[in-house]
Design a protein around this motif. Structure first.
Motif, short mmCIF file in Angstrom:
data_model
loop_
_atom_site.label_atom_id
_atom_site.label_comp_id
_atom_site.label_asym_id
_atom_site.label_seq_id
_atom_site.Cartn_x
_atom_site.Cartn_y
_atom_site.Cartn_z
N SER A 9 0.06 -9.33 2.62
CA SER A 9 -0.49 -8.49 1.56
C SER A 9 -1.43 -7.44 2.16
N ALA A 10 -2.29 -7.86 3.08
CA ALA A 10 -3.23 -6.93 3.72
C ALA A 10 -2.50 -5.84 4.47
N SER A 11 -1.48 -6.22 5.23
CA SER A 11 -0.72 -5.26 6.02
C SER A 11 0.01 -4.25 5.14
N LEU A 12 0.72 -4.75 4.13
CA LEU A 12 1.44 -3.86 3.21
C LEU A 12 0.49 -2.93 2.47
N THR A 13 -0.61 -3.49 2.00
CA THR A 13 -1.59 -2.70 1.26
C THR A 13 -2.14 -1.58 2.13
N LYS A 14 -2.49 -1.90 3.36
CA LYS A 14 -3.03 -0.90 4.29
C LYS A 14 -2.02 0.23 4.52
N GLU A 15 -0.77 -0.15 4.82
CA GLU A 15 0.26 0.86 5.09
C GLU A 15 0.49 1.76 3.88
N GLU A 16 0.63 1.16 2.72
CA GLU A 16 0.94 1.95 1.53
C GLU A 16 -0.22 2.83 1.08
N ILE A 17 -1.44 2.33 1.18
CA ILE A 17 -2.59 3.16 0.82
C ILE A 17 -2.68 4.35 1.77
N SER A 18 -2.41 4.13 3.05
CA SER A 18 -2.41 5.22 4.03
C SER A 18 -1.41 6.30 3.63
N VAL A 19 -0.20 5.89 3.27
CA VAL A 19 0.84 6.85 2.86
C VAL A 19 0.41 7.58 1.58
N LEU A 21 -2.62 8.17 0.48
CA LEU A 21 -3.71 9.11 0.76
C LEU A 21 -3.23 10.33 1.53
N GLN A 22 -2.24 10.16 2.37
CA GLN A 22 -1.76 11.27 3.18
C GLN A 22 -0.93 12.26 2.38
N GLY A 23 -0.17 11.77 1.39
CA GLY A 23 0.74 12.71 0.76
C GLY A 23 0.76 12.77 -0.74
N GLU A 24 0.60 11.66 -1.40
CA GLU A 24 0.86 11.64 -2.83
C GLU A 24 -0.36 11.88 -3.70
N LEU A 25 -1.53 11.71 -3.14
CA LEU A 25 -2.74 11.82 -3.94
C LEU A 25 -3.33 13.22 -3.81
N LYS A 26 -3.49 13.87 -4.92
CA LYS A 26 -4.08 15.21 -4.93
C LYS A 26 -5.48 15.14 -5.53
N GLU A 27 -6.44 14.79 -4.70
CA GLU A 27 -7.85 14.68 -5.14
C GLU A 27 -8.64 15.57 -4.19
N ALA A 76 -2.23 2.30 -9.25
CA ALA A 76 -0.96 2.48 -9.97
C ALA A 76 0.16 2.82 -9.00
N LEU A 77 -0.12 3.72 -8.05
CA LEU A 77 0.89 4.07 -7.05
C LEU A 77 1.22 2.86 -6.17
N LEU A 78 0.20 2.10 -5.83
CA LEU A 78 0.39 0.90 -5.02
C LEU A 78 1.26 -0.11 -5.79
N ARG A 79 1.00 -0.28 -7.08
CA ARG A 79 1.76 -1.20 -7.92
C ARG A 79 3.24 -0.82 -7.94
N SER A 80 3.52 0.49 -7.96
CA SER A 80 4.92 0.92 -8.03
C SER A 80 5.63 0.79 -6.68
N ARG A 81 4.88 0.66 -5.60
CA ARG A 81 5.48 0.63 -4.26
C ARG A 81 5.55 -0.75 -3.64
N VAL A 82 4.59 -1.62 -3.97
CA VAL A 82 4.51 -2.93 -3.35
C VAL A 82 4.67 -4.00 -4.42
#
Length: 135
Positions: A9-19, A21-27, A76-82
């Motif tokens: 869970s930690a590994s998947l969460t880290k990878e997906e949050i990184s992705v 933050l790099q591309g999908e989040l416009k803040e 929400a993005l994490l929920r849809s991916r993991v």
């Protein structure tokens, strides 16, 4: 069985949050952020996300506030991916170890330069001048 699930869970969460933050989040408040690690609670309901943020202290605080403001969207993005039973509540924590490492390396560099300058100064004092050698 729990530790494997928690580690995965930690590994998947880290990878997906990184992705995310790099591309999908416009803040606009979020600057250059690196996800260094994640630490889910035993029940996987909450997760600390350790981040490194480049910039001044003020820029880091602004980015951290931006991350907190965007937390719901990130979850929400994490929920849809993991596929997890429950999406953890994210808590962003500024990991200052990178900055501390940079500060220590700078101090070492300065101390080394001072040592080299002192050594050169001693060498030049210890070498006899050509006038003294001739007499």
């Amino acid at each position: 069985r729990r530790p494997i699930r928690k580690a995965r869970s930690a590994s998947l969460t880290k990878e997906e949050i990184s992705v995310i933050l790099q591309g999908e989040l416009k803040e606009p408040r979020i600057g250059f952020v690196s996800v260094l690690g994640t630490e889910p609670t035993v029940d996987l309901k909450e997760c600390k996300v350790f981040v490194s943020i480049l910039g001044s202290e003020s820029e880091q605080r602004t980015s951290l506030r931006g991350l907190e403001a965007a937390r719901g969207r990130i979850q929400a993005l994490l929920r849809s991916r993991v596929r997890l039973r429950e999406t953890p509540i994210l808590r962003f924590v500024l990991d200052e170890s990178y900055q501390k490492t940079q500060d220590i390396e700078e101090k070492i560099r300065l101390a080394r330069e001072e040592d080299e300058a002192s050594a050169r100064e001693r060498e030049s004092r210890d070498q006899p001048t050509t006038d003294q050698e001739e007499s």
